[in-house]
Design a protein around this motif. Structure first.
Motif, PDB file in Angstrom:
ATOM      1  N   VAL A  86       0.848  -1.198   0.000  1.00 33.64           N
ATOM      2  CA  VAL A  86       0.000   0.000   0.000  1.00 33.64           C
ATOM      3  C   VAL A  86       0.880   1.244   0.000  1.00 33.64           C
ATOM      4  CG1 VAL A  86      -1.660   1.364   1.332  1.00 33.64           C
ATOM      5  CG2 VAL A  86      -1.991  -1.100   1.102  1.00 33.64           C
ATOM      6  N   ARG A  99       1.136   3.914  -3.015  1.00 32.43           N
ATOM      7  CA  ARG A  99       0.746   5.296  -2.717  1.00 32.43           C
ATOM      8  C   ARG A  99       1.875   6.253  -3.083  1.00 32.43           C
ATOM      9  NH1 ARG A  99       2.249   8.233   1.130  1.00 32.43           N
ATOM     10  NH2 ARG A  99       2.835   6.561   2.552  1.00 32.43           N
ATOM     11  N   GLN A 113      -0.170  10.226   2.680  1.00 27.07           N
ATOM     12  CA  GLN A 113      -1.187   9.474   3.414  1.00 27.07           C
ATOM     13  C   GLN A 113      -2.467  10.289   3.542  1.00 27.07           C
ATOM     14  OE1 GLN A 113       0.571   8.339   7.196  1.00 27.07           O
ATOM     15  NE2 GLN A 113       1.046   6.295   6.430  1.00 27.07           N
ATOM     16  N   LEU A 145      -4.444  10.296   0.159  1.00 24.07           N
ATOM     17  CA  LEU A 145      -5.121   9.030  -0.136  1.00 24.07           C
ATOM     18  C   LEU A 145      -6.269   8.806   0.844  1.00 24.07           C
ATOM     19  CD1 LEU A 145      -5.460   6.466  -1.768  1.00 24.07           C
ATOM     20  CD2 LEU A 145      -3.686   5.389  -0.344  1.00 24.07           C
ATOM     21  N   LEU A 176     -10.212   8.253  -0.041  1.00 24.02           N
ATOM     22  CA  LEU A 176     -10.899   7.026   0.365  1.00 24.02           C
ATOM     23  C   LEU A 176     -12.037   7.304   1.349  1.00 24.02           C
ATOM     24  CD1 LEU A 176      -7.835   4.662   0.890  1.00 24.02           C
ATOM     25  CD2 LEU A 176      -9.584   4.431  -0.882  1.00 24.02           C
ATOM     26  N   LEU A 197      -5.484   4.814   7.532  1.00 22.35           N
ATOM     27  CA  LEU A 197      -4.557   4.441   6.463  1.00 22.35           C
ATOM     28  C   LEU A 197      -3.192   4.096   7.041  1.00 22.35           C
ATOM     29  CD1 LEU A 197      -3.897   4.076   3.468  1.00 22.35           C
ATOM     30  CD2 LEU A 197      -3.355   6.513   3.383  1.00 22.35           C
ATOM     31  N   TRP A 248      -3.205   0.643   8.226  1.00 28.10           N
ATOM     32  CA  TRP A 248      -3.104  -0.328   7.129  1.00 28.10           C
ATOM     33  C   TRP A 248      -1.648  -0.454   6.686  1.00 28.10           C
ATOM     34  CZ3 TRP A 248      -7.588   1.877   3.662  1.00 28.10           C
ATOM     35  CH2 TRP A 248      -8.817   1.670   4.301  1.00 28.10           C
ATOM     36  N   GLU A 249      -0.980   0.688   6.527  1.00 22.38           N
ATOM     37  CA  GLU A 249       0.400   0.671   6.050  1.00 22.38           C
ATOM     38  C   GLU A 249       1.346   0.055   7.071  1.00 22.38           C
ATOM     39  OE1 GLU A 249       1.724   4.423   4.490  1.00 22.38           O
ATOM     40  OE2 GLU A 249       0.234   4.389   2.877  1.00 22.38           O
ATOM     41  N   LYS A 309     -13.310  -0.637   0.579  1.00 20.64           N
ATOM     42  CA  LYS A 309     -12.191   0.312   0.625  1.00 20.64           C
ATOM     43  C   LYS A 309     -10.977  -0.261  -0.105  1.00 20.64           C
ATOM     44  CE  LYS A 309     -14.313   3.487   2.936  1.00 20.64           C
ATOM     45  NZ  LYS A 309     -14.720   4.734   2.317  1.00 20.64           N
ATOM     46  N   MET A 323      -9.257   1.608  -3.121  1.00 23.46           N
ATOM     47  CA  MET A 323      -7.828   1.926  -3.024  1.00 23.46           C
ATOM     48  C   MET A 323      -7.067   1.363  -4.212  1.00 23.46           C
ATOM     49  SD  MET A 323      -5.222   1.419   0.194  1.00 23.46           S
ATOM     50  CE  MET A 323      -5.873  -0.188   0.566  1.00 23.46           C
ATOM     51  N   LEU A 362      -4.909   3.656  -6.779  1.00 19.36           N
ATOM     52  CA  LEU A 362      -3.465   3.430  -6.883  1.00 19.36           C
ATOM     53  C   LEU A 362      -3.062   2.734  -8.180  1.00 19.36           C
ATOM     54  CD1 LEU A 362      -2.761   2.387  -3.179  1.00 19.36           C
ATOM     55  CD2 LEU A 362      -2.483   4.647  -4.251  1.00 19.36           C
TER      56      LEU A 362
END
Length: 131
Positions: A20, A24, A31, A34, A38, A45, A48-49, A59, A63, A67
């Protein structure tokens, strides 16, 4: 080990969060940018990363579109995604380190679940002794 020998973004070398963040960055987004697109918080986010959580399917799909990679690539590193960075060399023991890190992460999740169960039991015992 060279990039030709190993899938730079595959499951042995990268996590979902790594993919991700890389996608990105390649899309030229921060961040915050994005997350805004979203409709989520930047902290979500970031989670998630950092592989602390994963997005729901809607989502994830959104995403992947933003991306310009496939959902499959985000999840596994296989399919339509990004090429390995040019000129980068993958350390030989990277797969072993990633495997150990995943095992540790699973142990930590298991221990967190165990702690939550014990906390719940303790609360129930304490509530029972108060009555």
């Amino acid at each position: 080990m060279s990039n030709d020998d190993m899938n730079w973004y595959g499951p042995e070398a990268a996590t979902f969060g790594d993919r991700v963040a890389a996608a990105r960055d390649a899309a030229g987004m921060t961040q915050a940018q994005l997350a805004r697109r979203l409709g989520i918080k930047k902290a979500t986010l970031a989670g998630w990363e950092q592989d602390l959580s994963e997005p729901r399917a809607n989502k994830l799909s959104m995403m992947a579109g933003l991306l310009n990679v496939s959902m499959r690539w985000l999840l596994t590193g296989e399919g339509e995604g990004m090429e390995a960075p040019a000129g980068e060399q993958v350390p030989q023991d990277l797969a072993a380190v990633m495997t150990e890190l995943r095992q540790l992460r699973e142990e930590l999740r298991g221990n967190a679940d165990r702690a939550a169960r014990l906390e719940k039991r303790l609360r129930l015992v304490m509530e029972g002794s108060v009555q």
